[in-house]
Design a protein around this motif. Structure first.
Motif, PDB file in Angstrom:
ATOM      1  N   ILE A  76       0.836  -1.200   0.000  1.00 41.18           N
ATOM      2  CA  ILE A  76       0.000   0.000   0.000  1.00 41.18           C
ATOM      3  C   ILE A  76       0.873   1.254   0.000  1.00 41.18           C
ATOM      4  CG2 ILE A  76      -1.687   1.320   1.335  1.00 41.18           C
ATOM      5  CD1 ILE A  76      -2.782  -1.103  -0.121  1.00 41.18           C
ATOM      6  N   LEU A  77       1.959   1.235   0.756  1.00 43.04           N
ATOM      7  CA  LEU A  77       2.861   2.383   0.778  1.00 43.04           C
ATOM      8  C   LEU A  77       3.442   2.638  -0.605  1.00 43.04           C
ATOM      9  CD1 LEU A  77       4.170   4.513   2.557  1.00 43.04           C
ATOM     10  CD2 LEU A  77       6.019   2.901   2.981  1.00 43.04           C
ATOM     11  N   THR A  78       3.807   1.578  -1.307  1.00 43.50           N
ATOM     12  CA  THR A  78       4.299   1.717  -2.675  1.00 43.50           C
ATOM     13  C   THR A  78       3.207   2.251  -3.592  1.00 43.50           C
ATOM     14  OG1 THR A  78       5.784  -0.134  -2.283  1.00 43.50           O
ATOM     15  CG2 THR A  78       5.412   0.494  -4.563  1.00 43.50           C
ATOM     16  N   ALA A  79       1.991   1.748  -3.436  1.00 35.50           N
ATOM     17  CA  ALA A  79       0.874   2.195  -4.277  1.00 35.50           C
ATOM     18  C   ALA A  79       0.542   3.662  -4.019  1.00 35.50           C
ATOM     19  CB  ALA A  79      -0.347   1.325  -4.031  1.00 35.50           C
ATOM     20  N   ILE A  80       0.675   4.121  -2.786  1.00 33.44           N
ATOM     21  CA  ILE A  80       0.418   5.528  -2.471  1.00 33.44           C
ATOM     22  C   ILE A  80       1.418   6.427  -3.193  1.00 33.44           C
ATOM     23  CG2 ILE A  80       0.556   7.235  -0.607  1.00 33.44           C
ATOM     24  CD1 ILE A  80      -0.737   5.126   1.209  1.00 33.44           C
ATOM     25  N   VAL A  81       2.686   6.023  -3.191  1.00 33.59           N
ATOM     26  CA  VAL A  81       3.709   6.823  -3.869  1.00 33.59           C
ATOM     27  C   VAL A  81       3.450   6.852  -5.379  1.00 33.59           C
ATOM     28  CG1 VAL A  81       6.175   6.912  -4.402  1.00 33.59           C
ATOM     29  CG2 VAL A  81       5.431   6.438  -2.078  1.00 33.59           C
ATOM     30  N   ILE A  82       3.080   5.715  -5.949  1.00 33.18           N
ATOM     31  CA  ILE A  82       2.799   5.670  -7.383  1.00 33.18           C
ATOM     32  C   ILE A  82       1.575   6.514  -7.730  1.00 33.18           C
ATOM     33  CG2 ILE A  82       2.060   4.145  -9.257  1.00 33.18           C
ATOM     34  CD1 ILE A  82       3.885   2.012  -7.981  1.00 33.18           C
ATOM     35  N   SER A  83       0.515   6.427  -6.930  1.00 30.18           N
ATOM     36  CA  SER A  83      -0.687   7.226  -7.210  1.00 30.18           C
ATOM     37  C   SER A  83      -0.410   8.718  -7.039  1.00 30.18           C
ATOM     38  CB  SER A  83      -1.851   6.784  -6.333  1.00 30.18           C
ATOM     39  OG  SER A  83      -1.611   7.113  -4.988  1.00 30.18           O
ATOM     40  N   PHE A  84       0.479   9.080  -6.120  1.00 31.60           N
ATOM     41  CA  PHE A  84       0.862  10.489  -5.984  1.00 31.60           C
ATOM     42  C   PHE A  84       1.561  10.975  -7.244  1.00 31.60           C
ATOM     43  CE2 PHE A  84       4.083  13.680  -4.792  1.00 31.60           C
ATOM     44  CZ  PHE A  84       3.233  14.690  -4.390  1.00 31.60           C
ATOM     45  N   GLY A  85       2.444  10.166  -7.794  1.00 27.07           N
ATOM     46  CA  GLY A  85       3.137  10.537  -9.021  1.00 27.07           C
ATOM     47  C   GLY A  85       2.188  10.661 -10.202  1.00 27.07           C
ATOM     48  N   VAL A  86       1.244   9.736 -10.311  1.00 27.50           N
ATOM     49  CA  VAL A  86       0.271   9.780 -11.400  1.00 27.50           C
ATOM     50  C   VAL A  86      -0.631  11.004 -11.260  1.00 27.50           C
ATOM     51  CG1 VAL A  86      -1.731   8.582 -12.371  1.00 27.50           C
ATOM     52  CG2 VAL A  86       0.341   7.318 -11.864  1.00 27.50           C
ATOM     53  N   THR A  87      -1.053  11.314 -10.033  1.00 26.25           N
ATOM     54  CA  THR A  87      -1.889  12.497  -9.811  1.00 26.25           C
ATOM     55  C   THR A  87      -1.132  13.776 -10.147  1.00 26.25           C
ATOM     56  OG1 THR A  87      -3.072  11.320  -8.075  1.00 26.25           O
ATOM     57  CG2 THR A  87      -3.300  13.707  -8.113  1.00 26.25           C
ATOM     58  N   ALA A  88       0.144  13.841  -9.787  1.00 25.37           N
ATOM     59  CA  ALA A  88       0.947  15.014 -10.133  1.00 25.37           C
ATOM     60  C   ALA A  88       1.067  15.153 -11.646  1.00 25.37           C
ATOM     61  CB  ALA A  88       2.326  14.915  -9.495  1.00 25.37           C
ATOM     62  N   PHE A  89       1.256  14.033 -12.352  1.00 25.16           N
ATOM     63  CA  PHE A  89       1.321  14.073 -13.810  1.00 25.16           C
ATOM     64  C   PHE A  89      -0.005  14.549 -14.405  1.00 25.16           C
ATOM     65  CE2 PHE A  89       0.588  11.854 -17.853  1.00 25.16           C
ATOM     66  CZ  PHE A  89       1.555  12.493 -18.622  1.00 25.16           C
ATOM     67  N   PHE A  90      -1.130  14.042 -13.880  1.00 26.85           N
ATOM     68  CA  PHE A  90      -2.447  14.466 -14.364  1.00 26.85           C
ATOM     69  C   PHE A  90      -2.645  15.968 -14.150  1.00 26.85           C
ATOM     70  CE2 PHE A  90      -4.748  10.135 -13.891  1.00 26.85           C
ATOM     71  CZ  PHE A  90      -4.253   9.742 -15.119  1.00 26.85           C
ATOM     72  N   LEU A  91      -2.213  16.482 -13.007  1.00 29.85           N
ATOM     73  CA  LEU A  91      -2.376  17.915 -12.737  1.00 29.85           C
ATOM     74  C   LEU A  91      -1.554  18.769 -13.698  1.00 29.85           C
ATOM     75  CD1 LEU A  91      -2.451  17.954  -8.838  1.00 29.85           C
ATOM     76  CD2 LEU A  91      -4.309  18.556 -10.394  1.00 29.85           C
ATOM     77  N   VAL A  92      -0.333  18.348 -13.975  1.00 28.88           N
ATOM     78  CA  VAL A  92       0.502  19.086 -14.928  1.00 28.88           C
ATOM     79  C   VAL A  92      -0.106  19.024 -16.326  1.00 28.88           C
ATOM     80  CG1 VAL A  92       2.760  19.102 -16.069  1.00 28.88           C
ATOM     81  CG2 VAL A  92       2.612  18.848 -13.595  1.00 28.88           C
ATOM     82  N   LEU A  93      -0.607  17.864 -16.705  1.00 31.12           N
ATOM     83  CA  LEU A  93      -1.239  17.706 -18.005  1.00 31.12           C
ATOM     84  C   LEU A  93      -2.499  18.567 -18.120  1.00 31.12           C
ATOM     85  CD1 LEU A  93      -0.806  16.000 -20.575  1.00 31.12           C
ATOM     86  CD2 LEU A  93      -2.403  14.361 -19.598  1.00 31.12           C
ATOM     87  N   ALA A  94      -3.283  18.620 -17.057  1.00 33.14           N
ATOM     88  CA  ALA A  94      -4.489  19.444 -17.065  1.00 33.14           C
ATOM     89  C   ALA A  94      -4.141  20.930 -17.122  1.00 33.14           C
ATOM     90  CB  ALA A  94      -5.330  19.153 -15.823  1.00 33.14           C
ATOM     91  N   TYR A  95      -3.103  21.331 -16.408  1.00 28.43           N
ATOM     92  CA  TYR A  95      -2.684  22.732 -16.443  1.00 28.43           C
ATOM     93  C   TYR A  95      -2.227  23.136 -17.838  1.00 28.43           C
ATOM     94  CZ  TYR A  95      -0.145  27.010 -15.389  1.00 28.43           C
ATOM     95  OH  TYR A  95       0.315  28.304 -15.387  1.00 28.43           O
ATOM     96  N   ARG A  96      -1.481  22.249 -18.480  1.00 24.89           N
ATOM     97  CA  ARG A  96      -1.011  22.549 -19.835  1.00 24.89           C
ATOM     98  C   ARG A  96      -2.179  22.606 -20.824  1.00 24.89           C
ATOM     99  NH1 ARG A  96       1.755  25.292 -22.970  1.00 24.89           N
ATOM    100  NH2 ARG A  96       2.674  24.252 -24.743  1.00 24.89           N
ATOM    101  N   ALA A  97      -3.138  21.698 -20.662  1.00 27.69           N
ATOM    102  CA  ALA A  97      -4.316  21.725 -21.525  1.00 27.69           C
ATOM    103  C   ALA A  97      -5.134  22.986 -21.284  1.00 27.69           C
ATOM    104  CB  ALA A  97      -5.168  20.486 -21.284  1.00 27.69           C
ATOM    105  N   TYR A  98      -5.199  23.427 -20.036  1.00 30.21           N
ATOM    106  CA  TYR A  98      -5.926  24.663 -19.735  1.00 30.21           C
ATOM    107  C   TYR A  98      -5.222  25.871 -20.359  1.00 30.21           C
ATOM    108  CZ  TYR A  98      -8.250  28.394 -17.207  1.00 30.21           C
ATOM    109  OH  TYR A  98      -8.940  29.528 -16.896  1.00 30.21           O
ATOM    110  N   GLN A  99      -3.900  25.871 -20.352  1.00 30.94           N
ATOM    111  CA  GLN A  99      -3.165  26.975 -20.975  1.00 30.94           C
ATOM    112  C   GLN A  99      -3.420  27.032 -22.474  1.00 30.94           C
ATOM    113  OE1 GLN A  99       0.950  26.393 -19.976  1.00 30.94           O
ATOM    114  NE2 GLN A  99       0.882  27.972 -18.396  1.00 30.94           N
ATOM    115  N   GLU A 100      -3.459  25.885 -23.114  1.00 26.19           N
ATOM    116  CA  GLU A 100      -3.637  25.858 -24.569  1.00 26.19           C
ATOM    117  C   GLU A 100      -5.080  26.128 -24.980  1.00 26.19           C
ATOM    118  OE1 GLU A 100      -1.525  25.453 -27.218  1.00 26.19           O
ATOM    119  OE2 GLU A 100       0.075  25.744 -25.742  1.00 26.19           O
ATOM    120  N   LEU A 101      -6.043  25.493 -24.295  1.00 32.52           N
ATOM    121  CA  LEU A 101      -7.437  25.553 -24.730  1.00 32.52           C
ATOM    122  C   LEU A 101      -8.290  26.545 -23.943  1.00 32.52           C
ATOM    123  CD1 LEU A 101      -7.951  21.736 -25.175  1.00 32.52           C
ATOM    124  CD2 LEU A 101      -7.481  23.423 -26.941  1.00 32.52           C
TER     125      LEU A 101
END
Length: 117
Positions: A76-101
């Motif tokens: 679970i500790l490993t899964a928490i770290v992985i989900s944190f990384g994926v969420t951070a990637f999603f946030l950066v991707l959403a921010y970039r999409a918001y800047q463009e669109l």
């Protein structure tokens, strides 16, 4: 205790599915984060919850008769770290999409898809 945790997990999953089905990209990201937390709680609950006063998991002549397996907690500790990384990637991707669109609405993003090409 497992019944209470099952109800809490169900409520969290219900909120996560509601957020994932919305049109806002930020709500979808929050929903995926909630869904991952619900899965983490479910796996911890399936791994076993302590009942009463538990002795520390010692080996040898002073070992406790019943102790909780530490492997699900490590996973679970490993899964928490992985989900944190994926969420951070999603946030950066959403921010970039918001800047463009200039929108976070999924329907408007699909309408403006030709702007990106």
């Amino acid at each position: 205790m497992e019944i209470l945790m099952s109800i809490v997990i169900g409520l969290i999953m219900m909120c996560a599915v509601y957020l994932i089905l919305s049109k806002s990209l930020l709500r979808i990201i929050i929903g995926t984060g909630l869904l991952s937390h619900a899965v983490h709680l479910m796996l911890i609950t399936m791994g076993g919850l302590p009942k009463g006063e538990e002795a520390p998991p010692l080996l040898g002549e002073h070992s406790a008769k019943g102790y909780i397996d530490p492997l699900p907690q490590a996973l679970i500790l490993t899964a928490i770290v992985i989900s944190f990384g994926v969420t951070a990637f999603f946030l950066v991707l959403a921010y970039r999409a918001y800047q463009e669109l200039e929108t976070d609405n999924i329907e408007r993003m699909s309408e403006n898809e030709d702007r990106l090409t």
